[in-house]
Design a protein around this motif. Structure first.
Motif, PDB file in Angstrom:
ATOM      1  N   SER A 178       0.839  -1.185   0.000  1.00 18.91           N
ATOM      2  CA  SER A 178       0.000   0.000   0.000  1.00 18.91           C
ATOM      3  C   SER A 178       0.880   1.244   0.000  1.00 18.91           C
ATOM      4  O   SER A 178       2.068   1.167   0.311  1.00 18.91           O
ATOM      5  CB  SER A 178      -0.879  -0.019   1.254  1.00 18.91           C
ATOM      6  OG  SER A 178      -1.810   1.031   1.219  1.00 18.91           O
ATOM      7  N   ASP A 179       0.280   2.378  -0.346  1.00 19.53           N
ATOM      8  CA  ASP A 179       0.963   3.664  -0.207  1.00 19.53           C
ATOM      9  C   ASP A 179       2.355   3.678  -0.842  1.00 19.53           C
ATOM     10  O   ASP A 179       3.348   3.998  -0.190  1.00 19.53           O
ATOM     11  CB  ASP A 179       1.020   4.050   1.287  1.00 19.53           C
ATOM     12  CG  ASP A 179      -0.381   4.267   1.841  1.00 19.53           C
ATOM     13  OD1 ASP A 179      -0.851   5.405   1.863  1.00 19.53           O
ATOM     14  OD2 ASP A 179      -1.046   3.258   2.170  1.00 19.53           O
ATOM     15  N   THR A 180       2.378   3.343  -2.122  1.00 22.75           N
ATOM     16  CA  THR A 180       3.647   3.373  -2.860  1.00 22.75           C
ATOM     17  C   THR A 180       3.883   4.753  -3.481  1.00 22.75           C
ATOM     18  O   THR A 180       5.014   5.071  -3.852  1.00 22.75           O
ATOM     19  CB  THR A 180       3.667   2.278  -3.941  1.00 22.75           C
ATOM     20  OG1 THR A 180       2.409   2.284  -4.632  1.00 22.75           O
ATOM     21  CG2 THR A 180       3.873   0.910  -3.327  1.00 22.75           C
ATOM     22  N   HIS A 181       2.830   5.546  -3.625  1.00 19.58           N
ATOM     23  CA  HIS A 181       2.958   6.948  -4.054  1.00 19.58           C
ATOM     24  C   HIS A 181       3.940   7.157  -5.221  1.00 19.58           C
ATOM     25  O   HIS A 181       4.910   7.904  -5.108  1.00 19.58           O
ATOM     26  CB  HIS A 181       3.346   7.825  -2.865  1.00 19.58           C
ATOM     27  CG  HIS A 181       2.241   7.966  -1.853  1.00 19.58           C
ATOM     28  ND1 HIS A 181       1.119   8.727  -2.068  1.00 19.58           N
ATOM     29  CD2 HIS A 181       2.080   7.414  -0.618  1.00 19.58           C
ATOM     30  CE1 HIS A 181       0.318   8.656  -1.003  1.00 19.58           C
ATOM     31  NE2 HIS A 181       0.865   7.863  -0.121  1.00 19.58           N
ATOM     32  N   SER A 182       3.646   6.461  -6.322  1.00 24.38           N
ATOM     33  CA  SER A 182       4.417   6.608  -7.556  1.00 24.38           C
ATOM     34  C   SER A 182       5.863   6.147  -7.476  1.00 24.38           C
ATOM     35  O   SER A 182       6.683   6.493  -8.340  1.00 24.38           O
ATOM     36  CB  SER A 182       4.347   8.038  -8.102  1.00 24.38           C
ATOM     37  OG  SER A 182       3.075   8.250  -8.674  1.00 24.38           O
ATOM     38  N   ILE A 208      -2.033   4.972   7.005  1.00 25.65           N
ATOM     39  CA  ILE A 208      -1.205   5.583   8.050  1.00 25.65           C
ATOM     40  C   ILE A 208       0.192   4.979   7.923  1.00 25.65           C
ATOM     41  O   ILE A 208       0.476   3.891   8.424  1.00 25.65           O
ATOM     42  CB  ILE A 208      -1.812   5.342   9.462  1.00 25.65           C
ATOM     43  CG1 ILE A 208      -3.237   5.899   9.525  1.00 25.65           C
ATOM     44  CG2 ILE A 208      -0.942   5.976  10.555  1.00 25.65           C
ATOM     45  CD1 ILE A 208      -3.375   7.393   9.230  1.00 25.65           C
ATOM     46  N   HIS A 209       1.031   5.707   7.207  1.00 22.19           N
ATOM     47  CA  HIS A 209       2.337   5.159   6.804  1.00 22.19           C
ATOM     48  C   HIS A 209       3.159   4.653   7.991  1.00 22.19           C
ATOM     49  O   HIS A 209       3.871   3.653   7.891  1.00 22.19           O
ATOM     50  CB  HIS A 209       3.162   6.232   6.096  1.00 22.19           C
ATOM     51  CG  HIS A 209       2.567   6.704   4.814  1.00 22.19           C
ATOM     52  ND1 HIS A 209       3.229   7.528   3.950  1.00 22.19           N
ATOM     53  CD2 HIS A 209       1.364   6.472   4.231  1.00 22.19           C
ATOM     54  CE1 HIS A 209       2.474   7.795   2.899  1.00 22.19           C
ATOM     55  NE2 HIS A 209       1.328   7.163   3.044  1.00 22.19           N
ATOM     56  N   GLU A 210       3.091   5.384   9.113  1.00 20.04           N
ATOM     57  CA  GLU A 210       4.000   5.096  10.222  1.00 20.04           C
ATOM     58  C   GLU A 210       3.553   3.926  11.092  1.00 20.04           C
ATOM     59  O   GLU A 210       4.172   3.632  12.105  1.00 20.04           O
ATOM     60  CB  GLU A 210       4.190   6.351  11.089  1.00 20.04           C
ATOM     61  CG  GLU A 210       2.910   6.995  11.600  1.00 20.04           C
ATOM     62  CD  GLU A 210       2.326   8.061  10.675  1.00 20.04           C
ATOM     63  OE1 GLU A 210       2.185   7.782   9.463  1.00 20.04           O
ATOM     64  OE2 GLU A 210       1.984   9.148  11.172  1.00 20.04           O
TER      65      GLU A 210
HETATM   66 MN   LIG Z   1      -0.552   7.472   1.661  1.00 15.01          MN
END
Ligand SMILES: [Mn+2]
Length: 234
Positions: A10-14, A187-189
Motif C-alpha cells: 500500500s501507499d507506494t505513491h508513484s 497511516i504510513h507510520e
Molecule cells: Mn498514503
C-alpha cells in the motif's frame, strides 16, 4: 486444504518496489501522489509487469482521478490546468486487475471485499461524508479478506504523534463479519501485522497495515506476505 499466497502492499505513491511472486497481489491504495494521468499509467504498466495470477487494487485518497463522482469538484481544486479522462483511466485499470470499489471478487473460493473510502481528511478523494456508521454495512457477509485504504481503530492506526485515527465503526463491523485478514494502509507510520486481541482467540483476525512508505514518504517497508488457508469441511 486450499491455500493462496497473498502479497500485500500500500501507499507506494508513484514509487515502484520489487514484489515477490505469489497467487494474489493486493494494493490497498495511494499508488499515486496526485492522481495524475501519467502516474496512473505508470502504475498500470508496473501492475501489468507483475507475474501474479490475480491482482486486486483498491484506490486511496490520493488517487483522486479515479473518484468519478467527486472528480469534477476535485479537478477544480487540484487539476484545474489538466485535462484527464477519469472514465478512460478507470477502465484501463479495470482491464488489468480486479478494481474493488465497495465490491467483491471471489478467487478460488475465497471472497475478497474492498473499499477505497475512509473518514474525512483534508477533503481528498473517496471520503465518507459524516459518520461512517452506516457506510460499513456495505461490507459483504462471508468476506474472507477485507481490503480498505484506511485502518480500523486500534490496529495499525497510530500516527507519529501517538494518536489513533482508525475508524471505530469499521473495526466494529469487521469483528462482526470475521474475515481471516483485514489489510489496509493509509497511516504510513503504523506498518505491521497485528493479531486481534493479542491472538487470544483461535479465530483471531489478522490486521495488516502494509504501507511501504514511512511518514516522510521514504520507502522503508516490504510487501506483507500472508498465507490464506481453508481446511475443507468433510
Ligand atoms: Mn498514503
Amino acid at each position: 486444504m486450499n491455500q493462496l499466497t497473498l502479497v500485500c502492499l500500500s501507499d507506494t505513491h508513484s514509487k515502484f518496489v520489487d514484489v515477490q511472486n505469489g497467487d494474489v497481489l493486493i494494493h490497498c491504495g495511494d499508488f499515486t501522489n496526485w492522481g495524475h494521468e501519467q502516474e496512473i499509467k505508470d502504475f498500470i504498466s508496473w501492475l501489468k509487469a507483475q507475474p501474479h495470477k490475480h491482482k486486486i487494487v483498491v484506490p486511496g485518497n490520493h488517487d483522486i482521478t479515479l473518484d468519478i463522482e467527486k472528480y469534477p469538484q476535485l479537478k477544480q481544486k487540484l487539476h484545474r490546468y489538466s485535462n484527464f479522462n477519469p472514465e478512460q483511466l478507470l477502465q484501463d485499470l479495470k482491464d488489468c486487475c480486479h478494481l474493488l470499489i465497495n465490491s467483491s471478487v471471489t478467487i478460488e473460493g475465497f471472497k475478497f471485499w474492498g473499499s477505497p473510502y475512509s473518514q474525512e481528511y483534508c477533503d481528498w478523494a473517496f471520503q465518507i461524508e459524516g459518520s461512517s456508521q452506516q457506510f460499513w454495512d456495505k461490507i459483504e457477509e462471508g468476506s474472507d479478506v477485507i481490503i480498505t485504504h484506511g485502518p480500523p481503530y486500534f490496529y495499525g492506526d497510530k500516527t507519529s504523534n501517538g494518536s489513533r485515527v482508525g475508524d471505530k465503526y469499521l473495526i466494529e463491523k469487521v469483528k462482526k463479519i470475521r474475515p481471516k485478514l483485514h489489510v489496509f494502509g493509509g497511516i504510513h507510520e503504523s506498518y505491521g501485522g497485528y493479531e486481534e486481541d493479542g491472538g487470544y482467540r483461535d479465530d483471531a483476525i489478522k490486521f495488516v497495515n502494509c504501507s511501504i512508505m514511512d511518514e516522510k514518504f521514504k520507502i522503508q517497508n516490504k510487501p506483507y506476505v500472508y498465507h490464506l488457508t481453508r481446511i475443507n469441511e468433510i
